[in-house]
Scaffold this active site. Structure first.
Site, PDB file in Angstrom:
ATOM      1  N   SER A  18       2.897  -2.034  10.567  1.00  0.00           N
ATOM      2  CA  SER A  18       4.012  -2.433  11.036  1.00  0.00           C
ATOM      3  C   SER A  18       4.501  -3.503  10.350  1.00  0.00           C
ATOM      4  O   SER A  18       5.550  -3.989  11.014  1.00  0.00           O
ATOM      5  CB  SER A  18       4.609  -1.974  12.570  1.00  0.00           C
ATOM      6  OG  SER A  18       3.844  -0.482  12.952  1.00  0.00           O
ATOM      7  N   HIS A  34      -9.904   1.773   4.792  1.00  0.00           N
ATOM      8  CA  HIS A  34      -8.848   2.115   5.339  1.00  0.00           C
ATOM      9  C   HIS A  34      -9.224   3.267   6.132  1.00  0.00           C
ATOM     10  O   HIS A  34      -9.553   4.190   6.131  1.00  0.00           O
ATOM     11  CB  HIS A  34      -7.621   2.230   4.954  1.00  0.00           C
ATOM     12  CG  HIS A  34      -6.297   2.527   4.484  1.00  0.00           C
ATOM     13  ND1 HIS A  34      -5.866   3.308   5.450  1.00  0.00           N
ATOM     14  CD2 HIS A  34      -5.545   1.266   4.535  1.00  0.00           C
ATOM     15  CE1 HIS A  34      -4.488   2.925   6.316  1.00  0.00           C
ATOM     16  NE2 HIS A  34      -3.995   1.585   5.844  1.00  0.00           N
ATOM     17  N   GLU A  57      -7.166   5.349   7.447  1.00  0.00           N
ATOM     18  CA  GLU A  57      -6.297   6.160   7.098  1.00  0.00           C
ATOM     19  C   GLU A  57      -7.918   7.071   6.227  1.00  0.00           C
ATOM     20  O   GLU A  57      -8.246   8.404   6.857  1.00  0.00           O
ATOM     21  CB  GLU A  57      -5.575   6.543   6.377  1.00  0.00           C
ATOM     22  CG  GLU A  57      -4.070   6.576   7.317  1.00  0.00           C
ATOM     23  CD  GLU A  57      -3.340   5.543   6.691  1.00  0.00           C
ATOM     24  OE1 GLU A  57      -3.070   5.221   5.630  1.00  0.00           O
ATOM     25  OE2 GLU A  57      -2.013   5.507   7.110  1.00  0.00           O
ATOM     26  N   GLU A 102      -6.508  -4.514  10.881  1.00  0.00           N
ATOM     27  CA  GLU A 102      -5.256  -3.714  10.678  1.00  0.00           C
ATOM     28  C   GLU A 102      -5.345  -3.112  12.034  1.00  0.00           C
ATOM     29  O   GLU A 102      -6.146  -1.961  12.436  1.00  0.00           O
ATOM     30  CB  GLU A 102      -5.090  -2.485   9.505  1.00  0.00           C
ATOM     31  CG  GLU A 102      -4.951  -3.413   8.639  1.00  0.00           C
ATOM     32  CD  GLU A 102      -3.832  -2.088   6.994  1.00  0.00           C
ATOM     33  OE1 GLU A 102      -2.876  -2.178   6.961  1.00  0.00           O
ATOM     34  OE2 GLU A 102      -4.899  -1.290   6.853  1.00  0.00           O
ATOM     35  N   GLY A 125       2.034   2.998  10.742  1.00  0.00           N
ATOM     36  CA  GLY A 125       2.854   3.486  10.348  1.00  0.00           C
ATOM     37  C   GLY A 125       3.733   4.354  11.227  1.00  0.00           C
ATOM     38  O   GLY A 125       3.851   4.907  11.673  1.00  0.00           O
ATOM     39  N   ASN A 161       1.060  -1.167   0.108  1.00  0.00           N
ATOM     40  CA  ASN A 161      -0.377  -0.554  -0.375  1.00  0.00           C
ATOM     41  C   ASN A 161       0.605   1.508   0.037  1.00  0.00           C
ATOM     42  O   ASN A 161       1.572   1.507   1.437  1.00  0.00           O
ATOM     43  CB  ASN A 161      -1.157   0.406   0.863  1.00  0.00           C
ATOM     44  CG  ASN A 161      -1.476   1.323   1.238  1.00  0.00           C
ATOM     45  OD1 ASN A 161      -2.092   1.694   0.489  1.00  0.00           O
ATOM     46  ND2 ASN A 161      -2.227   0.776   2.674  1.00  0.00           N
ATOM     47  N   LYS A 170       0.334   4.055  -0.636  1.00  0.00           N
ATOM     48  CA  LYS A 170      -0.793   5.513  -0.067  1.00  0.00           C
ATOM     49  C   LYS A 170      -0.583   6.871  -1.165  1.00  0.00           C
ATOM     50  O   LYS A 170      -0.386   6.536  -2.006  1.00  0.00           O
ATOM     51  CB  LYS A 170      -0.300   5.553   1.867  1.00  0.00           C
ATOM     52  CG  LYS A 170      -0.016   4.756   2.135  1.00  0.00           C
ATOM     53  CD  LYS A 170      -0.183   4.765   3.412  1.00  0.00           C
ATOM     54  CE  LYS A 170      -0.573   3.022   4.233  1.00  0.00           C
ATOM     55  NZ  LYS A 170      -0.278   3.404   5.984  1.00  0.00           N
TER      56      LYS A 170
END
Ligand code: PGA
Length: 254
Positions: free
Chosen positions: A212, A95, A97, A167, A173, A9, A11
């Site tokens: 991670s 997701h 985010e 996730e 991250g 991913n 991003k």
């Protein structure tokens, strides 16, 4: 045996040069090798380029998002139909985010899931708890609510040929050490809940882990019985590290 599904991913990273060089090198390394199940999720603007570049390889392309609508006066949006048309295979949905920065709610996520299925693309439903929820021991409840959004509205069959990505938001991250046994337990919990509705789907469904993941912990993660793949953000931008992760697949026997 299920082939582990490795998704990068990317991003909001990369440019035309990065995408071309990375994918050219990756195609060369994989050399039409069918043992790998690999997907790249570049930014929307690089999807077409990535599809053309990987056409002759085993690499499939994943979109990071879609709009809730199929077509019409929705300036700036892209539909599942458009993605299908250019050759995308997977779409990330929900997701964290997007849930956090774009305020995506359950209604949006459900609509997007429907759009993806309607267009014969494969949805990757991202689920997971915040740190606060983890501390309150609400992980299972949160995950259950997020998968029940689909089951209660569309029925368990909607998970046929779909993917779930666990996730945990606190792990995304962060480059933090992951307690792999605990992750395995959550994956098992997710699978067991699907099994209550449909045994076959529970066996077949890919439940990926993301947060991670790197070339050092990927092998241990992928060895877990209920972890069928990994969704990698940061570490997938480094070509050498990504190749190290892919090579690990050969050591995974489940
Ligand atoms: P990370 O991101 O690997 O950088 O933690 C994972 C993700 O958001 O999918």
């Amino acid at each position: 045996m299920k082939k582990p599904l490795i998704i990068a991913n990317w991003k909001l990273n990369g440019n035309k040069y990065f995408v071309n060089i990375f994918l050219e090198k990756l195609c060369y390394k994989l050399n039409k090798n069918k043992i790998y199940n690999i997907s790249i999720a570049p930014s929307l603007i690089h999807l077409n380029e990535a599809i053309l570049k990987t056409k002759k390889s085993c690499i499939k392309i994943c979109a990071q998002n879609i709009d809730i609508n199929s077509f019409g006066a929705f300036t700036g949006d892209v539909s599942a139909t458009m993605l299908k048309n250019i050759g995308v295979k997977y779409v990330l949905i929900g997701h964290s985010e997007r849930r956090i920065y774009h305020k995506e709610n359950n209604k949006d996520i459900l609509k997007k899931f429907i759009e993806v299925k309607k267009n014969n693309l494969i949805p990757i439903l991202c689920i997971g708890e915040t740190l606060k929820e983890k501390k309150k021991k609400q992980t299972k409840k949160i995950c259950l609510n997020q998968i029940n959004l689909i089951i209660n509205n569309l029925g368990i069959k909607a998970f046929k040929n779909s993917i779930i990505a666990y996730e945990p938001i606190w792990a995304i991250g962060k480059k933090i050490p992951i307690k792999i046994q605990k992750i395995q337990k959550i994956h098992n919990f997710i699978r067991s809940n699907i099994k209550l509705y449909d045994k076959k789907i529970s066996k077949k469904i890919i439940i990926q882990y993301g947060g991670s993941v790197n070339h050092k912990n990927a092998e241990q993660i992928l060895k877990q019985p209920d972890i069928d793949g990994i969704l990698i953000g940061n570490n997938s931008l480094n070509f050498n590290n990504f190749i190290k992760i892919i090579k690990i697949i050969k050591n995974i026997k489940k």
